[in-house]
Design a protein around this motif. Structure first.
Motif, PDB file in Angstrom:
ATOM      1  N   GLY A 144       0.809  -1.209   0.000  1.00 41.88           N
ATOM      2  CA  GLY A 144       0.000   0.000   0.000  1.00 41.88           C
ATOM      3  C   GLY A 144       0.842   1.259   0.000  1.00 41.88           C
ATOM      4  N   ASP A 145       0.171   2.389  -0.161  1.00 50.58           N
ATOM      5  CA  ASP A 145       0.880   3.656  -0.272  1.00 50.58           C
ATOM      6  C   ASP A 145       1.709   3.969   0.973  1.00 50.58           C
ATOM      7  OD1 ASP A 145      -0.183   4.010  -2.773  1.00 50.58           O
ATOM      8  OD2 ASP A 145      -1.751   5.398  -2.128  1.00 50.58           O
ATOM      9  N   GLU A 146       1.139   3.741   2.152  1.00 52.85           N
ATOM     10  CA  GLU A 146       1.857   4.065   3.384  1.00 52.85           C
ATOM     11  C   GLU A 146       3.117   3.219   3.520  1.00 52.85           C
ATOM     12  OE1 GLU A 146       1.105   4.203   8.236  1.00 52.85           O
ATOM     13  OE2 GLU A 146      -0.589   3.957   6.856  1.00 52.85           O
ATOM     14  N   ALA A 147       2.994   1.921   3.251  1.00 56.73           N
ATOM     15  CA  ALA A 147       4.156   1.032   3.339  1.00 56.73           C
ATOM     16  C   ALA A 147       5.190   1.381   2.272  1.00 56.73           C
ATOM     17  CB  ALA A 147       3.717  -0.418   3.196  1.00 56.73           C
ATOM     18  N   LEU A 148       4.734   1.746   1.087  1.00 53.80           N
ATOM     19  CA  LEU A 148       5.651   2.124   0.009  1.00 53.80           C
ATOM     20  C   LEU A 148       6.493   3.325   0.419  1.00 53.80           C
ATOM     21  CD1 LEU A 148       6.741   2.127  -2.895  1.00 53.80           C
ATOM     22  CD2 LEU A 148       4.662   3.357  -3.588  1.00 53.80           C
ATOM     23  N   TRP A 149       5.838   4.360   0.937  1.00 58.24           N
ATOM     24  CA  TRP A 149       6.563   5.547   1.349  1.00 58.24           C
ATOM     25  C   TRP A 149       7.533   5.239   2.475  1.00 58.24           C
ATOM     26  CZ3 TRP A 149       7.558   9.944  -0.842  1.00 58.24           C
ATOM     27  CH2 TRP A 149       6.714  10.406  -1.865  1.00 58.24           C
ATOM     28  N   TRP A 150       7.125   4.401   3.410  1.00 64.58           N
ATOM     29  CA  TRP A 150       8.012   4.051   4.513  1.00 64.58           C
ATOM     30  C   TRP A 150       9.249   3.321   4.004  1.00 64.58           C
ATOM     31  CZ3 TRP A 150       9.918  -0.488   6.703  1.00 64.58           C
ATOM     32  CH2 TRP A 150      10.527  -0.340   7.949  1.00 64.58           C
TER      33      TRP A 150
END
Length: 261
Positions: A144-150
């Protein structure tokens, strides 16, 4: 003129790799022989940043350009590959999965013996460009987007803290990306990124989807010479492409299922 450039993708360089890394591990003797071939053939190794900068500015490339890249961060890159690179005066790029490296910032989850940060700094001091390869090495197009950014920002932060300068180049774990992933990599501050594709890199691919060719333990010196020359690559990797296309269908279905649920 913007001739295609071979970007060689290595992983481990080891005498006795474990089963998890063996297929993509190269014996130290084979690596030395391959680098000697490049040297004797008049090739000019560049870093990833140097190639991308030249193509952005339309500067001419040196004679017979080639990139030597290493993914993940295995200890053998320091122990076995670095002395050979220094002997030939070759540039290279190391893409590190920061959570896999040994030290306070690592999780210890690497598939084989990994570099520690002292060794990464030694590689950087010797002229090896250190780029990002995520923090925990997931398939970035499947998170997901949050995990990708992290994954992107944590990796960039750790490299910057450990080396004193942020990485500017990135390589997608497993070679997988998507438009969303490539946009995130750019917005995270990376200036260029490498995929796999088992094809020559070309300027028209754009700075966030440059192709590489895989060097395996089974890559003999004659096959390596053909890869470096850009010959018979389509035939050499025909089986890989068929598997990649089939798996792409599976991965797209997984993405659609997650969105639907």
């Amino acid at each position: 003129m913007n001739p295609p450039v071979p970007i060689l993708m290595y992983h481990s360089v080891a005498h006795t790799p474990n089963l998890a890394t063996r297929a993509l591990s190269v014996a130290p003797e084979a690596f030395a022989e391959q680098m000697a071939l490049l040297g004797d053939g008049g090739f000019t190794p560049l870093t990833t940043a140097q190639l991308a900068a030249a193509w952005r500015s339309s500067r001419p490339l040196p004679r017979r350009p080639v990139l030597i890249t290493f993914d993940d961060g295995y200890q053998g890159v320091h122990r076995h590959a670095l002395p050979v690179l220094v002997e030939h005066g070759f540039a290279a790029t190391l893409f590190v999965s920061t959570g896999w490296l040994r030290g306070a910032s690592g999780t210890g989850g690497g598939p084989d013996t990994m570099l520690d940060w002292g060794q990464v700094r030694a590689l950087g001091d010797a002229g090896v460009e250190v780029g990002g390869h995520s923090h925990t090495h997931p398939q970035l197009d499947q998170v997901g987007d949050e995990a990708l950014w992290w994954e992107l920002l944590r990796c960039k932060e750790i490299v910057a803290d450990e080396l004193g300068t942020p990485p500017v180049s990135f390589a997608y774990p497993y070679g997988y990306s998507s438009r969303r992933v490539r946009r995130a990599v750019r917005e995270a501050g990376f200036a260029q990124s490498l995929a796999v594709g088992n094809a020559l890199a070309r300027r028209r691919q754009g700075p966030y989807a440059l192709r590489r060719v895989t060097v395996r333990r089974t890559t003999g010196i004659d096959e390596f010479a053909r890869l470096a020359d850009g010959r018979t690559i389509v035939r050499t990797f025909a089986g890989d492409r068929a598997l990649t296309k089939g798996y792409a269908v599976v991965r797209r279905a997984r993405q659609m299922y997650r969105k639907a649920t």
